[in-house]
Write a protein that holds these residues in place. Structure first.
Motif, PDB file in Angstrom:
ATOM      1  N   TRP A  34       0.973  -1.242  -0.143  1.00 33.00           N
ATOM      2  CA  TRP A  34      -0.133  -0.024   0.096  1.00 33.00           C
ATOM      3  C   TRP A  34       0.985   1.227  -0.229  1.00 33.00           C
ATOM      4  N   CYS A  35       2.042   1.308  -0.016  1.00 34.50           N
ATOM      5  CA  CYS A  35       3.224   2.323  -0.066  1.00 34.50           C
ATOM      6  C   CYS A  35       2.694   3.512  -0.695  1.00 34.50           C
ATOM      7  N   MET A  41      11.012   3.168  -2.986  1.00 35.43           N
ATOM      8  CA  MET A  41      11.319   2.159  -2.574  1.00 35.43           C
ATOM      9  C   MET A  41      12.504   1.398  -3.097  1.00 35.43           C
TER      10      MET A  41
HETATM   11  S1  SF4 Z   1       8.268   3.824   2.506  1.00 37.32           S
HETATM   12 FE1  SF4 Z   1       8.854   1.621   2.920  1.00 37.32          FE
HETATM   13  S2  SF4 Z   1       8.183   1.131   4.829  1.00 37.32           S
HETATM   14 FE2  SF4 Z   1       7.036   2.973   4.259  1.00 37.32          FE
HETATM   15  S3  SF4 Z   1       5.087   2.200   3.335  1.00 37.32           S
HETATM   16 FE3  SF4 Z   1       6.761   2.451   1.854  1.00 37.32          FE
HETATM   17  S4  SF4 Z   1       7.479   0.113   1.625  1.00 37.32           S
HETATM   18 FE4  SF4 Z   1       6.590   0.558   3.585  1.00 37.32          FE
END
Ligand code: SF4
Length: 235
Positions: A34-35, A41
């Motif tokens: 759901w990021c 990423m």
């Molecule tokens: S930045 Fe990383 S930890 Fe934060 S929601 Fe996105 S994938 Fe998950």
């Protein structure tokens, strides 16, 4: 030293107190489906020298009103701990905040240098957390316990249907929070799809199909946490 950043800009009160210059650092050790910043990423973005960032922060200082300052977020900002620490060490007069998944070995070294620490605690179920996000729950929980020895922290729960909004998870959330020593508060962040378009734009498949949480469930989480003497806040 170099630092990879995929987005930067000012934001008021969403990423720590007051008006803040927010740096989104590239790369994450988790893969939450759901990021809302999927473009962050992977390690990419633009490279800056830490000297450049230090100068930018110094020249932006007049904008840090209402208790503001600088926030490092991501991606996962503690993956670039050496660069972040170098910047913080060079600017002792600035208020620093991190937003972190607390799932890295370098979390503590950065967090203990910050004025405000915001962490996610996404699931109290080790297997689910590992399978869906890749994180090791023992690293997250140890980091939270250790930072609480010296700092007040703000813990966010992204509440997501079919991931962590069931009664069993609620019970385990409460068990974990009640086991903590130190000063902390909790914020519930109900699932949203602000990042969905970004997944499509960067050619990745958005796989969450039933993430929305009912109003009743949100209310139940907030009221049950409060009934167990856990401080819940809304920002
Ligand atoms: S930045 Fe990383 S930890 Fe934060 S929601 Fe996105 S994938 Fe998950």
């Amino acid at each position: 030293m170099m630092i990879n950043i995929f987005e930067k800009g000012f934001n008021y009160s969403q990423d720590g107190p007051g008006n803040r210059l927010v740096y989104h650092l590239s790369g994450c050790n988790m893969f939450c489906p759901w990021c809302s910043n999927p473009e962050g990423m992977e390690k990419g973005g633009r490279q800056y020298s830490t000297d450049e960032i230090i100068r930018e922060i110094q020249s932006s200082a007049p904008m840090f009103f209402d208790g503001g300052g600088v926030t490092f977020t991501g991606g996962e900002c503690t993956l670039q701990s050496e660069a972040v620490i170098e910047i913080i060490n060079n600017l002792p007069e600035i208020d620093f905040c991190i937003e972190s998944n607390a799932a890295t070995k370098t979390f503590l070294s950065v967090a203990e240098k910050c004025n405000t620490v915001i962490v996610d605690y996404k699931s109290p179920c080790a297997e689910k957390l590992k399978k869906i996000t890749g994180a090791d729950i023992s690293v997250v929980e140890n980091n939270i316990r250790n930072i609480l020895k010296t700092k007040k922290i703000h813990i966010r729960i992204p509440l997501i249907h079919s991931f962590n909004d069931d009664d069993d998870s609620l019970e385990k959330f409460i068990d974990f929070f009640n086991s903590l020593c130190g000063d902390f508060d909790i914020e519930i962040l109900p699932y949203h799809e602000y990042g969905k378009e970004k997944w499509n734009r960067i050619g990745k498949e958005y796989s969450v199909s039933d993430g929305f949480v009912s109003k009743e469930t949100i209310k139940k989480f907030i009221e049950t946490l409060k009934a167990n003497s856990i401080k819940v806040i809304k920002t």
